[in-house]
Write a protein that holds these residues in place. Sequence first.
Motif, PDB file in Angstrom:
ATOM      1  N   SER A   5       0.365  -1.031  -0.227  1.00 60.09           N
ATOM      2  CA  SER A   5       0.202  -0.488   0.122  1.00 60.09           C
ATOM      3  C   SER A   5       0.895   1.175   0.411  1.00 60.09           C
ATOM      4  O   SER A   5       0.439   2.647   0.137  1.00 60.09           O
ATOM      5  N   PHE A   6       2.210   1.353   0.260  1.00 53.36           N
ATOM      6  CA  PHE A   6       2.616   1.777   0.169  1.00 53.36           C
ATOM      7  C   PHE A   6       3.722   2.623  -1.191  1.00 53.36           C
ATOM      8  O   PHE A   6       4.318   3.609  -1.203  1.00 53.36           O
ATOM      9  N   PHE A   7       3.466   1.631  -2.333  1.00 54.01           N
ATOM     10  CA  PHE A   7       4.252   2.076  -3.114  1.00 54.01           C
ATOM     11  C   PHE A   7       2.794   1.995  -4.450  1.00 54.01           C
ATOM     12  O   PHE A   7       1.564   1.633  -4.417  1.00 54.01           O
ATOM     13  N   ASP A   8       3.580   3.231  -5.032  1.00 50.76           N
ATOM     14  CA  ASP A   8       1.987   3.685  -6.180  1.00 50.76           C
ATOM     15  C   ASP A   8       2.468   3.164  -7.365  1.00 50.76           C
ATOM     16  O   ASP A   8       3.562   3.463  -7.840  1.00 50.76           O
ATOM     17  N   ALA A   9       1.644   2.820  -8.300  1.00 51.03           N
ATOM     18  CA  ALA A   9       1.711   2.675  -9.726  1.00 51.03           C
ATOM     19  C   ALA A   9       1.516   3.901 -10.868  1.00 51.03           C
ATOM     20  O   ALA A   9       1.430   5.322 -10.295  1.00 51.03           O
ATOM     21  N   GLY A  10       2.707   3.835 -10.993  1.00 44.81           N
ATOM     22  CA  GLY A  10       3.309   4.735 -12.369  1.00 44.81           C
ATOM     23  C   GLY A  10       3.380   4.319 -13.261  1.00 44.81           C
ATOM     24  O   GLY A  10       4.132   3.281 -13.741  1.00 44.81           O
ATOM     25  N   GLU A  11       3.371   5.742 -14.732  1.00 46.35           N
ATOM     26  CA  GLU A  11       3.609   5.481 -16.354  1.00 46.35           C
ATOM     27  C   GLU A  11       3.838   6.866 -16.653  1.00 46.35           C
ATOM     28  O   GLU A  11       2.946   7.259 -16.337  1.00 46.35           O
ATOM     29  N   GLY A  12       4.999   5.625 -17.957  1.00 45.46           N
ATOM     30  CA  GLY A  12       5.046   7.326 -18.536  1.00 45.46           C
ATOM     31  C   GLY A  12       5.891   7.038 -19.811  1.00 45.46           C
ATOM     32  O   GLY A  12       5.648   5.611 -21.003  1.00 45.46           O
ATOM     33  N   THR A  13       5.509   7.847 -20.599  1.00 49.99           N
ATOM     34  CA  THR A  13       6.365   7.633 -22.029  1.00 49.99           C
ATOM     35  C   THR A  13       7.273   8.074 -22.684  1.00 49.99           C
ATOM     36  O   THR A  13       7.936   8.640 -21.692  1.00 49.99           O
ATOM     37  N   ASN A  14       8.333   7.754 -23.486  1.00 48.90           N
ATOM     38  CA  ASN A  14       9.097   8.875 -23.666  1.00 48.90           C
ATOM     39  C   ASN A  14       9.470   9.798 -23.721  1.00 48.90           C
ATOM     40  O   ASN A  14       8.444  10.969 -23.847  1.00 48.90           O
ATOM     41  N   GLY A  15      10.424  10.023 -22.958  1.00 43.93           N
ATOM     42  CA  GLY A  15      10.507  11.456 -22.536  1.00 43.93           C
ATOM     43  C   GLY A  15      10.249  11.971 -21.608  1.00 43.93           C
ATOM     44  O   GLY A  15      11.163  13.263 -20.896  1.00 43.93           O
ATOM     45  N   ASP A  16       9.689  11.058 -20.678  1.00 50.42           N
ATOM     46  CA  ASP A  16       9.201  12.019 -18.940  1.00 50.42           C
ATOM     47  C   ASP A  16      10.440  11.747 -18.460  1.00 50.42           C
ATOM     48  O   ASP A  16      10.995  10.979 -18.375  1.00 50.42           O
ATOM     49  N   ILE A  17       9.497  12.272 -17.607  1.00 46.44           N
ATOM     50  CA  ILE A  17      11.337  12.989 -16.678  1.00 46.44           C
ATOM     51  C   ILE A  17      10.421  12.804 -15.188  1.00 46.44           C
ATOM     52  O   ILE A  17       9.645  12.850 -15.149  1.00 46.44           O
ATOM     53  N   LEU A  18      11.249  12.068 -14.275  1.00 43.23           N
ATOM     54  CA  LEU A  18      10.679  11.507 -13.163  1.00 43.23           C
ATOM     55  C   LEU A  18      11.909  12.039 -11.824  1.00 43.23           C
ATOM     56  O   LEU A  18      13.051  12.014 -11.824  1.00 43.23           O
ATOM     57  N   THR A  19      11.416  12.751 -11.254  1.00 43.66           N
ATOM     58  CA  THR A  19      12.083  13.992 -10.721  1.00 43.66           C
ATOM     59  C   THR A  19      11.260  13.087  -8.701  1.00 43.66           C
ATOM     60  O   THR A  19      10.447  12.922  -8.579  1.00 43.66           O
ATOM     61  N   ALA A  20      12.316  13.177  -8.009  1.00 44.31           N
ATOM     62  CA  ALA A  20      11.569  12.471  -6.457  1.00 44.31           C
ATOM     63  C   ALA A  20      12.812  13.188  -5.497  1.00 44.31           C
ATOM     64  O   ALA A  20      14.578  13.759  -5.541  1.00 44.31           O
ATOM     65  N   PRO A  21      12.619  13.578  -4.148  1.00 41.80           N
ATOM     66  CA  PRO A  21      13.897  14.063  -3.254  1.00 41.80           C
ATOM     67  C   PRO A  21      14.631  12.570  -2.656  1.00 41.80           C
ATOM     68  O   PRO A  21      13.955  11.245  -3.133  1.00 41.80           O
ATOM     69  N   LEU A  22      15.437  12.172  -2.124  1.00 45.49           N
ATOM     70  CA  LEU A  22      16.774  11.911  -1.126  1.00 45.49           C
ATOM     71  C   LEU A  22      15.868  10.787  -0.255  1.00 45.49           C
ATOM     72  O   LEU A  22      14.428  11.556   0.349  1.00 45.49           O
ATOM     73  N   GLY A  23      15.936   9.600  -0.464  1.00 46.80           N
ATOM     74  CA  GLY A  23      15.640   9.107   0.079  1.00 46.80           C
ATOM     75  C   GLY A  23      13.791   8.179  -0.238  1.00 46.80           C
ATOM     76  O   GLY A  23      13.698   6.981  -0.176  1.00 46.80           O
ATOM     77  N   SER A  24      13.184   8.584  -2.017  1.00 47.89           N
ATOM     78  CA  SER A  24      12.299   7.580  -2.477  1.00 47.89           C
ATOM     79  C   SER A  24      13.444   6.741  -2.828  1.00 47.89           C
ATOM     80  O   SER A  24      13.955   6.360  -3.262  1.00 47.89           O
ATOM     81  N   SER A  25      11.839   5.744  -2.754  1.00 48.29           N
ATOM     82  CA  SER A  25      12.601   4.483  -4.130  1.00 48.29           C
ATOM     83  C   SER A  25      11.287   4.037  -4.571  1.00 48.29           C
ATOM     84  O   SER A  25      10.229   4.065  -4.767  1.00 48.29           O
ATOM     85  N   LEU A  26      11.914   3.247  -5.441  1.00 46.05           N
ATOM     86  CA  LEU A  26      10.898   2.237  -6.291  1.00 46.05           C
ATOM     87  C   LEU A  26      11.254   1.435  -6.995  1.00 46.05           C
ATOM     88  O   LEU A  26      12.348   1.370  -6.324  1.00 46.05           O
ATOM     89  N   VAL A  27      10.959   0.359  -7.218  1.00 44.89           N
ATOM     90  CA  VAL A  27      10.830  -0.847  -8.632  1.00 44.89           C
ATOM     91  C   VAL A  27      10.027  -0.594  -9.784  1.00 44.89           C
ATOM     92  O   VAL A  27       9.738  -0.034 -10.135  1.00 44.89           O
TER      93      VAL A  27
END
Length: 353
Positions: A83-105
Amino acid sequence: MKKKILAGALLLVMLAGLVTLAGAYDQSQALVSRSYLDGNFWNDLKAIVFSEAEKNTTAFYNEAAEKAKQIVNGAASGEAASSFFDAGEGTNGDILTAPLGSSLVWTAGTGMVRDGTLVDATEGREVVSGGILTVGHRYLAGTGVVLVVTSSSAQWMGEGQWTVAAGEIILPFTDVSPSQWYYNEVVYAYQNKLFGSVGSGRFDPLGQMQRCMVTTVLHRLAGKPDVEYKPVFKDIPAGQWYTDGTIWASQLNVVTGKGGSRFDPFGNVTRQEIAVILYRYAEQMGYDVRGRADLTSFSDGASVATWSRQEISWAVDAKILKGNSGALLPTGEATRAEVAAMFHRFDDWIKQQ
């Protein structure tokens, strides 16, 4: 192994306290000999403390390990395992930003670190600027981080403040740059999955366009209709990357052979041949192809072949074929960049019908 390390760390903390306590008394006041403390007692105490620490941490470690496994496995299969992980999706060129300590699979597609540092928790290594993300791996933001999607689509499971914004298309081709006239044409061809790499990450924009490439691109533009193979041409065998497109185009009466039941798939295509192919396809699809342009305004207008004059005139009127320094160059062999531009203009023309 990891739970033994945790137990060992607890042991060291406890033993350090005992050493401090033992050192607070004068040897003459000790109730037991120093030799006993250094010998059997010390070894027995270490064994007891280690055993107790391991026993008390095993359940906690196993539970944590199982949760981590569920997160990774669930995310890799597209399921929200936590429940702590949110699904995300993007297409070519999309920019993902996150602060220190963030996590993803990272679960699908390809992505690259643009700025900052990720820690690959799966492999235990750092991924710095320019590094590529691996599907199924879990990452921690070791700094504020900026990622970019480099495939047509991508998916991930994120924990923390991940934000996504649209960016410029990232082409996978090493020989195409934004400063070149055909950059947007290649972007169009790539986005619409009409053209691919010729190998080694190259688009080969100035390379010659072969006849089988044209039929393949047109087949893709049409949505890749199903094709039943028939030996229409002696030199178009079944099972090749260009087979479906060429057989489909032949069955649609868009292309013909070069004589002797041969198609000449690897022969270079000329500008007037492409005009003919696009005209016939548009006609077969029911589009209005009555438009005509005056070819006498071009220095070589009279050199257009009789069999392609109608089609060239239509292509000029539809702004699919443009002159080069006032010349049509009808018999000139078209480059991959030129054909990408012609298909882009043709697609725009279709959308206006």
